[in-house]
Design a protein around this motif. Structure first.
Motif, PDB file in Angstrom:
ATOM      1  N   SER A  14       0.802  -1.223   0.000  1.00  0.00           N
ATOM      2  CA  SER A  14       0.000   0.000   0.000  1.00  0.00           C
ATOM      3  C   SER A  14       0.837   1.275   0.000  1.00  0.00           C
ATOM      4  CB  SER A  14      -0.949  -0.005   1.196  1.00  0.00           C
ATOM      5  OG  SER A  14      -0.200  -0.070   2.395  1.00  0.00           O
ATOM      6  N   GLU A  20      -1.677   5.761  -4.724  1.00  0.00           N
ATOM      7  CA  GLU A  20      -2.197   7.103  -4.440  1.00  0.00           C
ATOM      8  C   GLU A  20      -2.569   7.814  -5.738  1.00  0.00           C
ATOM      9  OE1 GLU A  20      -3.751  10.159  -2.454  1.00  0.00           O
ATOM     10  OE2 GLU A  20      -3.065   8.297  -1.531  1.00  0.00           O
ATOM     11  N   LYS A  23      -5.789   6.358  -6.903  1.00  0.00           N
ATOM     12  CA  LYS A  23      -6.900   6.855  -6.091  1.00  0.00           C
ATOM     13  C   LYS A  23      -7.291   8.264  -6.521  1.00  0.00           C
ATOM     14  CE  LYS A  23      -8.582   7.536  -1.390  1.00  0.00           C
ATOM     15  NZ  LYS A  23      -9.835   7.983  -1.960  1.00  0.00           N
ATOM     16  N   ILE A  26      -9.299   7.972  -9.679  1.00  0.00           N
ATOM     17  CA  ILE A  26     -10.661   7.498  -9.399  1.00  0.00           C
ATOM     18  C   ILE A  26     -11.496   8.625  -8.818  1.00  0.00           C
ATOM     19  CG2 ILE A  26     -12.036   5.922  -7.972  1.00  0.00           C
ATOM     20  CD1 ILE A  26      -9.625   3.913  -8.268  1.00  0.00           C
ATOM     21  N   ASP A  27     -10.946   9.342  -7.861  1.00  0.00           N
ATOM     22  CA  ASP A  27     -11.669  10.457  -7.239  1.00  0.00           C
ATOM     23  C   ASP A  27     -12.012  11.543  -8.264  1.00  0.00           C
ATOM     24  OD1 ASP A  27     -11.473   9.112  -4.834  1.00  0.00           O
ATOM     25  OD2 ASP A  27      -9.849  10.375  -4.052  1.00  0.00           O
ATOM     26  N   THR A  32     -19.894   7.085  -9.855  1.00  0.00           N
ATOM     27  CA  THR A  32     -19.811   5.832  -9.109  1.00  0.00           C
ATOM     28  C   THR A  32     -20.187   4.639  -9.976  1.00  0.00           C
ATOM     29  OG1 THR A  32     -22.073   6.136  -8.315  1.00  0.00           O
ATOM     30  CG2 THR A  32     -20.289   6.916  -6.882  1.00  0.00           C
ATOM     31  N   PHE A  57      -7.462  -3.344  -4.719  1.00  0.00           N
ATOM     32  CA  PHE A  57      -7.510  -1.915  -4.434  1.00  0.00           C
ATOM     33  C   PHE A  57      -8.628  -1.253  -5.235  1.00  0.00           C
ATOM     34  CE2 PHE A  57      -6.275   2.466  -5.399  1.00  0.00           C
ATOM     35  CZ  PHE A  57      -6.078   2.973  -4.123  1.00  0.00           C
ATOM     36  N   GLU A  60     -12.070  -2.110  -3.856  1.00  0.00           N
ATOM     37  CA  GLU A  60     -12.414  -1.331  -2.660  1.00  0.00           C
ATOM     38  C   GLU A  60     -12.793   0.101  -3.008  1.00  0.00           C
ATOM     39  OE1 GLU A  60      -8.918  -1.642  -0.229  1.00  0.00           O
ATOM     40  OE2 GLU A  60      -9.201  -3.795   0.090  1.00  0.00           O
ATOM     41  N   GLN A  61     -12.128   0.650  -4.001  1.00  0.00           N
ATOM     42  CA  GLN A  61     -12.356   2.053  -4.357  1.00  0.00           C
ATOM     43  C   GLN A  61     -13.648   2.276  -5.132  1.00  0.00           C
ATOM     44  OE1 GLN A  61     -10.341   4.682  -3.318  1.00  0.00           O
ATOM     45  NE2 GLN A  61      -9.474   3.032  -2.083  1.00  0.00           N
TER      46      GLN A  61
END
Length: 167
Positions: A14, A20, A23, A26-27, A32, A57, A60-61
């Protein structure tokens, strides 16, 4: 001494900064639903393949089961669940290239790299794939390394010199 993981030392954890970065990507999508493909494409770009750690990962995201992500990753040829080499070699086996000797090019690459088609060299430098038409029929036979086209390879003895450019 650090214990070596069961995958030969290539396991991710991780703390890898690529997680990161993924992530953040994705953000940035903000949605969604309907983001599975672009997220897997970005993950493939970042990690060069989609190992289980990355699929977990992503799961989960974006709240998609790992089994579903695995199904997508193994269905589409753009994704790989096995490590790929730093340099991707594709040899065209389309009709024009094949009749002009691309099988000899492929055989020479297998011999030089000491791998089979679909394989990756032990040092992780090259992955060799057979492809269909690369759209360069006038240059047949053709191979491509990392997007760079090498054509008119009727004489496969030039292959070692081409490979040296990527060492």
């Amino acid at each position: 001494m650090k214990d070596e993981c069961k995958c030969g030392g290539s396991c991710l954890d991780s703390t890898d900064p690529r997680f990161e970065e993924l992530k953040k990507y994705i953000d940035s999508l903000g949605a969604t639903t309907g983001i599975t493909m672009p997220v897997l494409q970005e993950a493939q770009r970042l990690f060069n393949y989609l190992p289980l750690e990355v699929l977990k990962f992503v799961s989960e995201q974006i709240h998609v089961p790992v089994a579903e992500l695995y199904g997508v990753a193994t269905f589409y040829s753009q994704f790989s669940i096995a490590p790929k080499g730093k340099h991707q070699i594709g040899v065209c086996l389309g009709t024009a290239c094949y009749v002009r000797g691309s099988q000899k090019v492929l055989d020479k690459l297998c011999s030089e790299l000491k791998i089979e088609v679909g394989g990756t060299t032990p040092d992780g430098r090259f992955t060799l794939e057979a492809t269909r038409c690369l759209g360069c029929c006038g240059l047949a036979p053709v191979m491509m390394i990392d997007g760079q086209v090498y054509g008119k390879l009727e004489d496969p003895s030039v292959i070692p010199d081409i490979l040296k450019k990527y060492e």
